[in-house]
Write an enzyme that holds these catalytic residues in place. Structure first.
Site, mmCIF file in Angstrom:
data_model
loop_
_atom_site.group_PDB
_atom_site.id
_atom_site.type_symbol
_atom_site.label_atom_id
_atom_site.label_comp_id
_atom_site.label_asym_id
_atom_site.label_seq_id
_atom_site.Cartn_x
_atom_site.Cartn_y
_atom_site.Cartn_z
ATOM 1 N N ASN A 105 0.948 -1.166 -0.043
ATOM 2 C CA ASN A 105 -0.221 -0.032 -0.079
ATOM 3 C C ASN A 105 0.921 1.352 -0.125
ATOM 4 O O ASN A 105 0.226 2.143 -0.442
ATOM 5 C CB ASN A 105 -1.050 0.054 1.242
ATOM 6 C CG ASN A 105 -1.496 1.248 1.461
ATOM 7 O OD1 ASN A 105 -2.395 1.577 0.713
ATOM 8 N ND2 ASN A 105 -0.999 2.123 2.434
ATOM 9 N N TYR A 112 2.847 9.642 -11.791
ATOM 10 C CA TYR A 112 2.264 8.806 -10.581
ATOM 11 C C TYR A 112 1.785 7.625 -11.425
ATOM 12 O O TYR A 112 1.740 6.457 -10.934
ATOM 13 C CB TYR A 112 1.398 9.694 -9.760
ATOM 14 C CG TYR A 112 0.364 8.946 -8.937
ATOM 15 C CD1 TYR A 112 1.003 7.997 -7.848
ATOM 16 C CD2 TYR A 112 -0.867 8.953 -9.026
ATOM 17 C CE1 TYR A 112 0.157 7.423 -6.803
ATOM 18 C CE2 TYR A 112 -1.581 8.263 -8.201
ATOM 19 C CZ TYR A 112 -1.121 7.558 -7.194
ATOM 20 O OH TYR A 112 -2.248 6.822 -6.220
ATOM 21 N N LYS A 151 2.042 3.242 -11.057
ATOM 22 C CA LYS A 151 0.960 2.107 -10.659
ATOM 23 C C LYS A 151 0.563 1.349 -11.815
ATOM 24 O O LYS A 151 0.215 0.216 -11.642
ATOM 25 C CB LYS A 151 -0.151 3.144 -10.061
ATOM 26 C CG LYS A 151 0.137 3.938 -9.029
ATOM 27 C CD LYS A 151 0.231 3.023 -7.650
ATOM 28 C CE LYS A 151 0.342 3.919 -6.535
ATOM 29 N NZ LYS A 151 0.141 3.170 -5.365
HETATM 30 N N1 LIG Z 1 -6.478 8.209 -1.078
HETATM 31 C C1 LIG Z 1 -6.558 8.125 -2.462
HETATM 32 O O1 LIG Z 1 -7.562 8.753 -3.020
HETATM 33 C C2 LIG Z 1 -5.999 7.007 -3.485
HETATM 34 C C3 LIG Z 1 -6.417 6.692 -4.623
HETATM 35 C C4 LIG Z 1 -5.688 5.910 -5.379
HETATM 36 C C5 LIG Z 1 -4.574 5.465 -4.992
HETATM 37 N N2 LIG Z 1 -4.235 5.497 -3.831
HETATM 38 C C6 LIG Z 1 -3.026 4.833 -3.262
HETATM 39 O O2 LIG Z 1 -3.165 4.454 -1.873
HETATM 40 C C7 LIG Z 1 -2.186 4.214 -1.152
HETATM 41 C C8 LIG Z 1 -2.380 4.884 0.199
HETATM 42 O O3 LIG Z 1 -2.614 6.142 -0.053
HETATM 43 P P1 LIG Z 1 -3.300 7.444 1.084
HETATM 44 O O4 LIG Z 1 -4.416 8.227 0.298
HETATM 45 O O5 LIG Z 1 -3.546 6.208 2.306
HETATM 46 O O6 LIG Z 1 -2.038 8.214 1.536
HETATM 47 P P2 LIG Z 1 -1.059 7.960 2.951
HETATM 48 O O7 LIG Z 1 -1.781 8.268 4.078
HETATM 49 O O8 LIG Z 1 -0.155 9.109 2.592
HETATM 50 O O9 LIG Z 1 -0.636 6.671 2.820
HETATM 51 C C9 LIG Z 1 0.763 6.377 2.047
HETATM 52 C C10 LIG Z 1 1.501 5.669 3.078
HETATM 53 O O10 LIG Z 1 2.780 5.165 2.587
HETATM 54 C C11 LIG Z 1 3.909 5.378 3.355
HETATM 55 N N3 LIG Z 1 4.976 5.601 2.400
HETATM 56 C C12 LIG Z 1 5.426 6.568 1.681
HETATM 57 N N4 LIG Z 1 6.608 6.510 1.387
HETATM 58 C C13 LIG Z 1 7.100 5.707 1.860
HETATM 59 C C14 LIG Z 1 8.384 4.945 2.000
HETATM 60 N N5 LIG Z 1 9.172 5.613 1.097
HETATM 61 N N6 LIG Z 1 8.522 3.925 2.887
HETATM 62 C C15 LIG Z 1 7.629 3.194 3.529
HETATM 63 N N7 LIG Z 1 6.415 3.953 3.357
HETATM 64 C C16 LIG Z 1 6.051 4.868 2.714
HETATM 65 C C17 LIG Z 1 3.209 6.528 4.284
HETATM 66 O O11 LIG Z 1 3.854 6.420 5.546
HETATM 67 P P3 LIG Z 1 5.204 7.188 5.989
HETATM 68 O O12 LIG Z 1 5.270 8.550 5.396
HETATM 69 O O13 LIG Z 1 5.461 7.320 7.441
HETATM 70 O O14 LIG Z 1 6.284 6.253 5.340
HETATM 71 C C18 LIG Z 1 1.911 6.378 4.364
HETATM 72 O O15 LIG Z 1 1.384 5.841 5.522
HETATM 73 C C19 LIG Z 1 -0.767 5.007 -1.820
HETATM 74 O O16 LIG Z 1 -0.254 3.650 -2.766
HETATM 75 C C20 LIG Z 1 -1.744 5.700 -2.906
HETATM 76 O O17 LIG Z 1 -0.997 5.957 -4.235
HETATM 77 C C21 LIG Z 1 -4.787 6.545 -2.822
#
Ligand SMILES: NC(=O)c1ccc[n+]([C@@H]2O[C@H](COP(=O)([O-])OP(=O)(O)OC[C@H]3O[C@@H](n4cnc5c(N)ncnc54)[C@H](OP(=O)(O)O)[C@@H]3O)[C@@H](O)[C@H]2O)c1
Length: 246
Positions: free
Chosen positions: A85, A150, A154
């Site tokens: 994730n 981005y 994906k």
């Molecule tokens: N929310 C949406 O609308 C949406 C839509 C489509 C896809 N997504 C995908 O869903 C996933 C979660 O997104 P979210 O919206 O929940 O955002 P988020 O809260 O920012 O979650 C992303 C997580 O990834 C971790 N992360 C980022 N870089 C990292 C690294 N280098 N090493 C380890 N961990 C890392 C972050 O934790 P740390 O900063 O503590 O490392 C964070 O907990 C992502 O892959 C995103 O692309 C989200």
């Protein structure tokens, strides 16, 4: 409970979709390993899970750093379920795209995920069972302005999902992906702003609202659990109908 006696590694579990997934998996009986960079966030989620009677621990690791990825793969070597994730989503127009963000996106979203998944997949195959679920995005299915790089990262993960699902078919390991539509996490509010999200909710999704992290977590649970025992190689859009608009 769906995940009793199962161990699951969830990356990016300190916030948003990963946090919701970790909490749901623990409620379903899984022993959860949470990974991410911010130890304080991970520790808070572990405490939340333990307060509900669940089992969890965390490993602080940066998946853009290959040494950290190797260490994480070793610490989680016995997992039954891997949820990829963790991801970053700095949007940029083609004119404004920097090389630094391009590299950071691919190093985190693709290289880190690849080199974490590869050893864990092989261990699952050797044991004869396992499930990998990778979180992609609708931006790799539909054209979306400013999301080219981005979406490209994906799309690579969606392609890897299909490739791994065939390479490991017959070993007892299934490999799938969930492509969320816009989902209200703090990170997305930071990138898009409340107003754009509200606009998206009104005009973008046939269902008339944006998603909740818990709704994405439910789809991840379905693909991770034996409920989807005949499903492999799919990228399931969980997007309020966005990608059906054609
Ligand atoms: N929310 C949406 O609308 C949406 C839509 C489509 C896809 N997504 C995908 O869903 C996933 C979660 O997104 P979210 O919206 O929940 O955002 P988020 O809260 O920012 O979650 C992303 C997580 O990834 C971790 N992360 C980022 N870089 C990292 C690294 N280098 N090493 C380890 N961990 C890392 C972050 O934790 P740390 O900063 O503590 O490392 C964070 O907990 C992502 O892959 C995103 O692309 C989200």
């Amino acid at each position: 409970m769906e995940l009793q006696n199962q161990t699951a590694l969830i990356t990016g579990a300190g916030s948003g979709i990963g946090q919701a997934t970790a909490i749901l998996f623990a409620r379903e009986g899984a022993s959860v390993i949470l990974a991410g960079r911010r130890a304080d966030r991970l520790e808070a989620v572990v405490k939340e899970i333990e307060a509900e009677g669940g089992t969890a621990r965390y490993v602080a690791a940066d998946i853009s750093d290959l040494d950290d990825v190797r260490r994480l793969a070793e610490e989680a070597a016995g997992v039954d379920i891997l949820v990829n994730n963790a991801g970053i989503f700095p949007f940029a127009s083609t004119a404004d795209q920097t090389v630094e963000d391009f590299d950071r996106l691919f190093d985190t979203n693709v290289r880190g995920t690849y080199f974490l998944t590869a050893p864990l997949l092989q261990k699952m195959a050797a044991r004869g069972s396992g499930s990998v679920v990778t979180v992609t995005t609708i931006a790799d299915i539909e054209g979306m302005p400013n999301a080219g790089v981005y979406g490209g990262t994906k799309a690579a993960l969606a392609s890897l999902t299909r490739s791994w699902s065939t390479e490991f078919a017959g070993t007892g390991v299934r490999v799938n992906a969930v492509a969320p539509g816009n989902t209200k996490t703090d990170a997305v509010v930071d990138v898009l702003g409340e107003q754009e999200l509200e606009e998206w909710a009104r005009t973008g999704n046939p269902i008339g609202r944006i998603g909740r992290p818990s709704e994405i977590a439910e789809a991840i649970l379905f693909l991770a659990s034996s409920r989807s025992s005949f499903v492999t190689g799919v990228e399931l859009a969980v997007d309020g109908g966005y990608t059906t608009r054609g």
